[in-house]
Scaffold this motif. Structure first.
Motif, mmCIF file in Angstrom:
data_model
loop_
_atom_site.group_PDB
_atom_site.id
_atom_site.type_symbol
_atom_site.label_atom_id
_atom_site.label_comp_id
_atom_site.label_asym_id
_atom_site.label_seq_id
_atom_site.Cartn_x
_atom_site.Cartn_y
_atom_site.Cartn_z
ATOM 1 N N UNK A 29 18.637 12.836 13.586
ATOM 2 C CA UNK A 29 19.667 13.849 13.356
ATOM 3 C C UNK A 29 20.256 13.718 11.954
ATOM 4 N N UNK A 30 20.454 12.479 11.504
ATOM 5 C CA UNK A 30 20.965 12.259 10.145
ATOM 6 C C UNK A 30 19.969 12.786 9.115
ATOM 7 N N UNK A 31 18.690 12.532 9.345
ATOM 8 C CA UNK A 31 17.651 12.991 8.423
ATOM 9 C C UNK A 31 17.582 14.519 8.372
ATOM 10 N N UNK A 32 17.761 15.160 9.543
ATOM 11 C CA UNK A 32 17.686 16.621 9.625
ATOM 12 C C UNK A 32 18.959 17.306 9.138
ATOM 13 N N UNK A 33 20.041 16.543 9.010
ATOM 14 C CA UNK A 33 21.316 17.152 8.628
ATOM 15 C C UNK A 33 21.950 17.927 9.766
ATOM 16 N N UNK A 34 21.660 17.507 10.994
ATOM 17 C CA UNK A 34 22.202 18.168 12.196
ATOM 18 C C UNK A 34 23.367 17.327 12.706
ATOM 19 N N UNK A 35 24.537 17.936 12.834
ATOM 20 C CA UNK A 35 25.742 17.201 13.219
ATOM 21 C C UNK A 35 26.363 17.723 14.515
ATOM 22 N N UNK A 36 25.557 18.413 15.319
ATOM 23 C CA UNK A 36 26.048 18.968 16.581
ATOM 24 C C UNK A 36 26.520 17.855 17.522
ATOM 25 N N UNK A 37 27.574 18.106 18.289
ATOM 26 C CA UNK A 37 27.982 17.123 19.306
ATOM 27 C C UNK A 37 26.848 16.969 20.309
ATOM 28 N N UNK A 38 26.400 15.747 20.532
ATOM 29 C CA UNK A 38 25.182 15.531 21.313
ATOM 30 C C UNK A 38 25.364 14.418 22.325
ATOM 31 N N UNK A 39 24.542 14.457 23.375
ATOM 32 C CA UNK A 39 24.524 13.377 24.356
ATOM 33 C C UNK A 39 23.102 12.869 24.495
ATOM 34 N N UNK A 40 22.974 11.616 24.950
ATOM 35 C CA UNK A 40 21.657 11.039 25.218
ATOM 36 C C UNK A 40 21.567 10.778 26.718
ATOM 37 N N UNK A 41 20.413 11.105 27.284
ATOM 38 C CA UNK A 41 20.202 11.067 28.736
ATOM 39 C C UNK A 41 19.080 10.086 29.064
ATOM 40 N N UNK A 42 19.322 8.757 28.917
ATOM 41 C CA UNK A 42 18.240 7.777 29.090
ATOM 42 C C UNK A 42 17.677 7.709 30.505
ATOM 43 N N UNK A 43 18.502 8.034 31.502
ATOM 44 C CA UNK A 43 18.042 7.950 32.897
ATOM 45 C C UNK A 43 17.569 9.288 33.447
ATOM 46 N N UNK A 44 17.518 10.318 32.592
ATOM 47 C CA UNK A 44 17.062 11.659 32.994
ATOM 48 C C UNK A 44 17.972 12.304 34.039
ATOM 49 N N UNK A 45 19.211 11.842 34.152
ATOM 50 C CA UNK A 45 20.120 12.401 35.138
ATOM 51 C C UNK A 45 20.459 13.856 34.880
ATOM 52 N N UNK A 46 20.652 14.211 33.603
ATOM 53 C CA UNK A 46 20.987 15.599 33.255
ATOM 54 C C UNK A 46 19.795 16.500 33.535
ATOM 55 N N UNK A 47 18.628 16.044 33.123
ATOM 56 C CA UNK A 47 17.431 16.875 33.303
ATOM 57 C C UNK A 47 17.115 17.082 34.776
ATOM 58 N N UNK A 48 17.318 16.040 35.595
ATOM 59 C CA UNK A 48 17.081 16.193 37.044
ATOM 60 C C UNK A 48 18.101 17.144 37.659
ATOM 61 N N UNK A 49 19.346 17.048 37.219
ATOM 62 C CA UNK A 49 20.394 17.894 37.793
ATOM 63 C C UNK A 49 20.127 19.375 37.528
ATOM 64 N N UNK A 50 19.606 19.671 36.344
ATOM 65 C CA UNK A 50 19.337 21.063 35.974
ATOM 66 C C UNK A 50 17.919 21.475 36.376
ATOM 67 N N UNK A 51 17.098 20.484 36.787
ATOM 68 C CA UNK A 51 15.698 20.730 37.147
ATOM 69 C C UNK A 51 14.931 21.311 35.961
ATOM 70 N N UNK A 52 15.079 20.630 34.843
ATOM 71 C CA UNK A 52 14.433 21.071 33.609
ATOM 72 C C UNK A 52 12.939 20.766 33.662
#
Length: 201
Positions: free
Chosen positions: A142-165
């Motif tokens: 993100x630093x390299x890309x110059x992207x400063x959006x508020x972001x979260x990291x989902x190491x256990x895939x909990x968000x992706x499972x909840x949304x069924x991505x």
């Protein structure tokens, strides 16, 4: 062969084995048989976070209704400060949730487009969710890309499972004012701010 001859052979074999066992040995020098172990140096996450300079993760005030039902109670890590955050609290009202990974090349271009969109007047919040990647690697990219959006990291895939991505990346969802989650199927990856604006409405 006589018994005496057999005993002579046995004694000779034992003597040779003893000499071999006691013969001094030197360790193989590096590059001549020994394989050095390579490990990545420990990353100073605080330093990487400072370099990335992400905007803070939004958190729902107590008097505001929580975000989408599937995300309520799903906890991820805010990339900007390393603290746990209820993901639903980051997307109250209309927003864009974007799933990405450091190894995904189209994700990198899309993140830059989403950053440009988020800076426009009237843009809805954009929350990238980092999956299948290490926290430090995500911050560095993100630093390299110059992207400063508020972001979260989902190491256990909990968000992706909840949304069924689906496993396909990148993948974006538009959060409606009613808390609904609508998968963006066209385009498969944003390549212009106009596309984001059209999908968000």
């Amino acid at each position: 062969m006589s018994a005496a001859a057999r005993w002579s052979v046995v004694v000779l074999v034992l003597a040779v084995a003893g000499v071999v066992a006691l013969w001094p040995r030197t360790p193989d020098p590096v590059g001549q048989g020994a394989i050095p172990t390579r490990t990545r140096p420990t990353v100073d996450l605080d330093a990487v976070r400072a370099q990335a300079a992400l905007r803070p993760c939004p958190r729902t005030p107590p008097d505001v209704a929580p975000g989408p039902q599937p995300l309520r109670g799903v906890v991820a890590t805010c990339l900007g400060d390393g603290r746990p955050v209820d993901v639903a609290s980051t997307v109250t009202g209309r927003a864009v949730v974007n799933f990405w990974a450091t190894w995904c090349v189209p994700c990198q271009e899309e993140l830059k487009v989403l950053e440009a969109y988020a800076r426009e007047p009237g843009a809805v919040p954009v929350i990238p969710v980092l999956v299948e990647s290490k926290e430090a690697d995500g911050l560095e990219l993100l630093a390299k890309l110059g992207v400063h959006l508020p972001s979260v990291v989902d190491p256990d895939d909990g968000v992706r499972r909840a949304v069924r991505v689906p496993r396909t990346l990148p993948m974006s969802y538009v959060v409606g004012a009613d808390g609904s989650l609508t998968q963006v199927t066209e385009p498969t990856a944003f390549t212009s701010v106009d596309q984001v604006r059209e999908v968000v409405g």
